[in-house]
Design a protein around this motif. Structure first.
Motif, PDB file in Angstrom:
ATOM      1  N   ALA A 173       2.171  -0.695  -8.502  1.00 45.92           N
ATOM      2  CA  ALA A 173       1.471  -0.171  -9.685  1.00 45.92           C
ATOM      3  C   ALA A 173       0.027   0.199  -9.357  1.00 45.92           C
ATOM      4  O   ALA A 173      -0.476   1.239  -9.813  1.00 45.92           O
ATOM      5  N   VAL A 174      -0.651  -0.623  -8.563  1.00 50.55           N
ATOM      6  CA  VAL A 174      -2.040  -0.331  -8.190  1.00 50.55           C
ATOM      7  C   VAL A 174      -2.091   0.927  -7.328  1.00 50.55           C
ATOM      8  O   VAL A 174      -2.937   1.798  -7.540  1.00 50.55           O
ATOM      9  N   PHE A 175      -1.172   1.036  -6.372  1.00 52.63           N
ATOM     10  CA  PHE A 175      -1.138   2.246  -5.536  1.00 52.63           C
ATOM     11  C   PHE A 175      -0.932   3.481  -6.422  1.00 52.63           C
ATOM     12  O   PHE A 175      -1.658   4.470  -6.297  1.00 52.63           O
ATOM     13  N   GLN A 176       0.021   3.403  -7.330  1.00 54.27           N
ATOM     14  CA  GLN A 176       0.312   4.546  -8.193  1.00 54.27           C
ATOM     15  C   GLN A 176      -0.843   4.865  -9.138  1.00 54.27           C
ATOM     16  O   GLN A 176      -1.039   6.024  -9.496  1.00 54.27           O
ATOM     17  N   LYS A 177      -1.603   3.846  -9.513  1.00 55.56           N
ATOM     18  CA  LYS A 177      -2.758   4.060 -10.395  1.00 55.56           C
ATOM     19  C   LYS A 177      -3.801   4.954  -9.724  1.00 55.56           C
ATOM     20  O   LYS A 177      -4.422   5.789 -10.380  1.00 55.56           O
ATOM     21  N   TYR A 178      -3.998   4.782  -8.419  1.00 54.34           N
ATOM     22  CA  TYR A 178      -5.039   5.534  -7.707  1.00 54.34           C
ATOM     23  C   TYR A 178      -4.509   6.782  -7.013  1.00 54.34           C
ATOM     24  O   TYR A 178      -5.229   7.768  -6.883  1.00 54.34           O
TER      25      TYR A 178
END
Length: 101
Positions: free
Chosen positions: A15-20
């Motif tokens: 989720a963090v990777f996809q957020k950025y």
């Protein structure tokens, strides 16, 4: 079904990777600008404690193994893994009883 802690951690990393990733166009990679945004937001304490202003640039260059100036998910995980190892090492050093002389 409830997920175990490790599964929730993996979901959080994705989720963090996809957020950025994708703010600059490609949702499967993190650009230098997205990387800097990630570091200043998600790892603010680490970033603020760096005395060398070039450390983030060097980290990005070291991480992106295929020299495309972008981090894919594997390269992102290399960053997270490296930071986790450093934190673990620091924790282990501080948890060891101090020897008296």
């Amino acid at each position: 079904l409830s997920r175990c802690k490790t599964e929730r951690c993996m979901e959080s990393l994705i989720a963090v990777f996809q957020k950025y990733a994708g703010k600059d166009g490609n949702s499967s990679t993190i650009s230098k600008g997205e990387f800097l945004s990630f570091m200043h937001t998600e790892l603010a304490a680490f970033t603020k404690n760096q005395k060398d202003p070039g450390v983030l640039d060097r980290m990005m260059k070291k991480l992106e193994l295929n020299s495309d100036a972008l981090l894919d998910f594997q390269e992102f995980l290399n960053l997270i893994g490296g930071l986790a190892v450093a934190c673990h090492d620091s924790f282990m050093k501080s948890a060891q009883p101090q020897k008296r002389m």
